[in-house]
Scaffold this motif. Structure first.
Motif, short mmCIF file in Angstrom:
data_model
loop_
_atom_site.label_atom_id
_atom_site.label_comp_id
_atom_site.label_asym_id
_atom_site.label_seq_id
_atom_site.Cartn_x
_atom_site.Cartn_y
_atom_site.Cartn_z
N PHE A 1 0.82 -1.20 0.00
CA PHE A 1 0.00 0.00 0.00
C PHE A 1 0.86 1.26 0.00
N PHE A 2 1.93 1.25 0.82
CA PHE A 2 2.72 2.47 0.95
C PHE A 2 3.70 2.66 -0.20
N ALA B 1 -4.16 7.34 -5.33
CA ALA B 1 -5.53 7.32 -4.81
C ALA B 1 -5.62 8.10 -3.49
N VAL B 2 -4.61 7.91 -2.61
CA VAL B 2 -4.63 8.62 -1.34
C VAL B 2 -4.55 10.11 -1.60
N ARG B 3 -3.64 10.50 -2.51
CA ARG B 3 -3.49 11.93 -2.79
C ARG B 3 -4.80 12.51 -3.31
N ASN B 4 -5.40 11.83 -4.30
CA ASN B 4 -6.66 12.32 -4.86
C ASN B 4 -7.74 12.41 -3.80
N SER B 5 -7.87 11.36 -2.99
CA SER B 5 -8.90 11.36 -1.96
C SER B 5 -8.75 12.55 -1.04
N GLN C 1 -8.75 10.66 -11.55
CA GLN C 1 -9.38 11.16 -10.31
C GLN C 1 -9.60 10.01 -9.33
N ARG C 2 -8.93 8.87 -9.53
CA ARG C 2 -9.22 7.71 -8.69
C ARG C 2 -8.99 8.06 -7.22
N THR C 3 -9.95 7.67 -6.39
CA THR C 3 -9.83 7.89 -4.94
C THR C 3 -9.62 6.53 -4.29
N MET D 1 -10.42 0.66 -4.30
CA MET D 1 -10.90 -0.55 -3.63
C MET D 1 -11.96 -1.23 -4.47
N PHE D 2 -12.88 -0.42 -5.01
CA PHE D 2 -13.98 -0.96 -5.81
C PHE D 2 -13.45 -1.72 -7.02
#
Lengths: 283, 422
Positions: free
Chosen positions: A69-70, A78-82, A230-232, A237-238
């Motif tokens: 993950f890291f 995804a983390v950044r976008n979220s 724009q993936r979050t 996860m989805f």
């Protein structure tokens, strides 16, 4: 409701069986959230408990899904976008929602019910319908597949929560405080920041938290209005669950559970503080 | 009395305006001020949310494609009398050749084929094969050559269809959404049996939402009762068990249900380990209705518990004690005295859960397989896969109508002003 000493045997049986039933329901509520935590330390790429894990053998556990993950660029993006999307959506919906709630709570607000219904509607309309409508419109004006488009969409979805929580704090609001402030010579701006704001702050913050969670947890709008750029986290996860199941999703899920514990604590703390300030004691 | 009201002494303010007028002005100023505070959000939502919904409503009836691409043929067809059973005349066929050739050059004719194919299977292939053959037709008589190019053009029904779909608005998406269609002469008939899916899907969505609501009530009632009757300290602690799932990401909860319910998941492993189920007969609890119902019940349970709890909290325990001391046994006291007072909570929680369940997308998409999907999954399918946006919009608007109806009931039962969070 402790069991009284004079309870009949039948009452005694019912009392304990009722408690057991409730215990089972609480177990049903909490078990799915707890169960992913050990699973995320799995050494093999499955969603199952291996015999090594059950015998508490250290070889059965590993941190590699966290490492994935890291280090994985998809997840990091995804983390950044979220964070970016949720941050701006929260700021925007909190500002718009708070101001609107102040207007709605004034006694001389015209068409109050109709306007309230319109402002709450993003919360009532199913996400798939909002997302489809936004997709049609945002595509035609070039907002689809942009960060701005997703931020605007999430702002719209978050505002009802801010309106509801801030309106709720304003119910017990004493308007003579505002008049007193004005009479003492403060400008309306000063009255807002020094008198109104501190009193409604718990409502504003819990509304902002709701708006943040709404955006942070939302996936349908991102799927339709956004694209890979724009993936979050929920988007990742989805699509991860749909395509190839990797326990990295469980590692992310465990991290998200810790985030939600923090959120729960802050909201509860705010609620109790708000009740204390308004003189409603919880006990 | 008249002389009194007509007295010249009207009360005035310091600057000389009558008091009534002044008051009226002040009130109006306040109204405008209050409205101005709401205006930014209203305008914002209008642009980002309400207008898009309007666009979708328009999409569900809009039908300009055929008339734009076949702009020569459609006006000529309007003069053709489709009830006689004769083919349109020569001029229409000439216009058709020109329209199809031009549409082929602009790459728009394929869309017309796809659009007409929604109404009648086979139209797409006619429009796919025709352009190449039409190239050879440079002069009359067009009618024979066109029919020779594809015998489908000799079928009056095809022309009736083009004439009908040449109109700027159509009801066919809505009809398709309730498994109906217009027949050749424009009256409403059922779709062929193999294309009848949406009514069943709506019924399945309603039925599954009702089942989930019922399960939430069944599970939510006992724990709300326990939470409402326990001492505050204990109940606050137990409340965390309800609120933590509420605050946890939807996808996290769905993921964990996959881990629990799947073939090699926790439940199956336990059942195999204790020998209840043999290893090759593991239960299929996911990618079907069971998966959707179990996962959604878990996800929506807090929405039932929170309103129920807040209503039960207000019921004084002395009522039950009074009923008991008047001679009712516990069950009767509970049924006749306690239950009726919880009805507002049951109503609020029930409608809330039902409204959320009926439009749910994520969980059924991930754990529902094909049997456990709901109407929103089909909306998504038509939005992103089949690209039949008109049908997606029509299904969405029907679902929206259903939800608004329930929302009005909710408003009557609970009142939107009483909606509480957290």
């Amino acid at each position: 409701m402790a069991l009284p000493a004079y309870a009949s045997p039948l009452e005694r049986v019912w009392y304990y069986s009722f408690r057991t039933i409730c215990g089972l329901i609480f177990f049903f509520l909490i078990a799915p959230i707890v169960i992913i935590i050990p699973l995320s330390f799995n050494a093999v790429p499955f969603f199952t408990f291996t015999p090594e894990m059950l015998s508490l053998d250290p070889a059965g556990y590993s941190l590699k899904w966290y490492e994935d993950f890291f280090t994985n660029l998809n997840w990091q993006g995804a983390v950044r976008n979220s964070v970016i999307i949720a941050f701006f959506a929260t700021i925007l919906s909190t500002a718009l929602g708070t101001v609107a709630a102040l207007g709605l709570s004034r006694p001389d607000m015209p068409f109050k019910t109709t306007i309230m219904a319109l402002l709450i509607s993003p919360m009532i309309v199913p996400l798939i319908i909002s997302a489809a409508g936004m997709y049609f419109f945002y595509t035609s004006i070039g907002l689809a597949s942009t960060h701005l488009g997703v931020i605007l969409a999430h702002t719209a979805l978050g505002t009802p929560f801010v309106v509801i929580t801030v309106t709720a704090t304003l119910v017990g609001f004493d308007n003579s405080l505002v008049r007193a402030g004005l009479m003492c010579g403060a400008t309306p701006q000063r009255v807002f920041f020094k008198v109104i704001m501190p009193l409604i702050l718990p409502g504003v913050i819990s509304g902002a938290l709701f708006a943040f969670v709404t955006s942070f947890d939302e996936v349908v709008v991102v799927l339709l209005v956004g694209s890979f750029e724009q993936r979050t986290i929920p988007w990742q996860m989805f699509s991860g669950i749909r395509e190839q199941i990797s326990p990295t999703i469980l590692a992310v899920a465990t991290l998200l559970v810790s985030v939600s514990i923090c959120l729960l604590i802050s909201v509860e703390w705010l609620r109790r503080r708000g009740e204390r300030l308004r003189g409603i004691t919880a006990t | 009395m008249a002389s009194v009201t007509a007295a010249p002494e009207v009360m005035v303010t310091a600057d000389g305006t009558p008091l009534k007028v002044s008051l009226h002005r002040a009130l109006r100023r306040n109204k405008i001020r209050a409205f101005l505070l709401v205006l930014p959000l209203l305008a914002f939502l209008g642009f980002t949310f309400l207008w898009p919904i309007g666009v979708m409503m328009f999409r569900s009836v809009e039908n300009s494609l055929v008339s734009t691409v076949m702009y020569r043929t459609v006006p000529l067809l309007a003069q053709w009398d489709e009830t006689t059973g004769d083919l349109p005349d020569e001029a229409v066929f000439e216009a058709l050749v020109q329209d199809v050739t031009e549409g082929f050059k602009n790459r728009t004719i394929g869309k017309v084929g796809t659009r007409l194919n929604y109404e009648e299977p086979g139209m797409s292939s006619i429009f796919r094969t025709s352009p190449k053959k039409f190239k050879k037709i440079t002069e009359g008589p067009y009618k024979e050559k066109v029919i020779e190019a594809h015998k489908g053009w000799g079928d009056v029904d095809k022309w009736r269809l083009i004439k009908r779909e040449g109109r700027p608005f159509t009801s066919s998406y809505y009809l398709a959404a309730i498994d109906r269609k217009l027949d050749n002469l424009g009256s409403i008939t059922s779709q062929p049996a193999e294309r009848q899916i949406y009514v069943k899907l709506f019924i399945r969505t309603l039925w599954m939402s009702a089942l989930i609501t019922g399960l939430c009530l069944l599970l939510g009632f006992p724990i709300s009762f326990l939470l409402a009757t326990l001492p505050t300290k204990t109940s606050n602690l137990l409340m965390i068990l309800v609120l933590l799932p509420f605050w946890t990401s939807l996808l996290v909860r769905t993921t964990s249900w996959i881990a629990i319910l799947q073939q090699h998941g926790v439940i199956n492993d336990i059942l195999v380990a204790i020998g209840l189920v043999s290893d090759d007969a593991r239960l299929g609890m996911i990618h079907n209705q069971i998966g959707t119902v179990v996962a959604m019940t878990h996800i929506l349970l807090p929405f039932m518990v929170l309103p129920l709890y807040s209503v039960m909290k207000t019921i004084p325990p002395s009522y039950m004690r009074a009923a008991r001391s008047l001679g009712a046994n516990p069950a009767l006291a509970f049924w006749r005295v306690y239950m009726p007072q919880t009805v507002p909570g049951i109503g609020a929680g029930g409608i809330l859960v039902f409204i959320i369940a009926i439009g749910y997308y994520i969980t059924p998409a991930l754990v529902g397989g094909t049997k456990g999907t709901l109407i929103s999954n089909f909306i998504d399918y038509h939005m992103r896969v089949s690209l039949n946006w008109g049908l997606a919009a029509a299904l969405g608007i029907i679902l929206l109508g259903l939800i608004l109806f329930l929302y009005i009931i909710y408003d009557r039962v609970v009142g939107i002003d009483n909606m509480k969070l957290g």
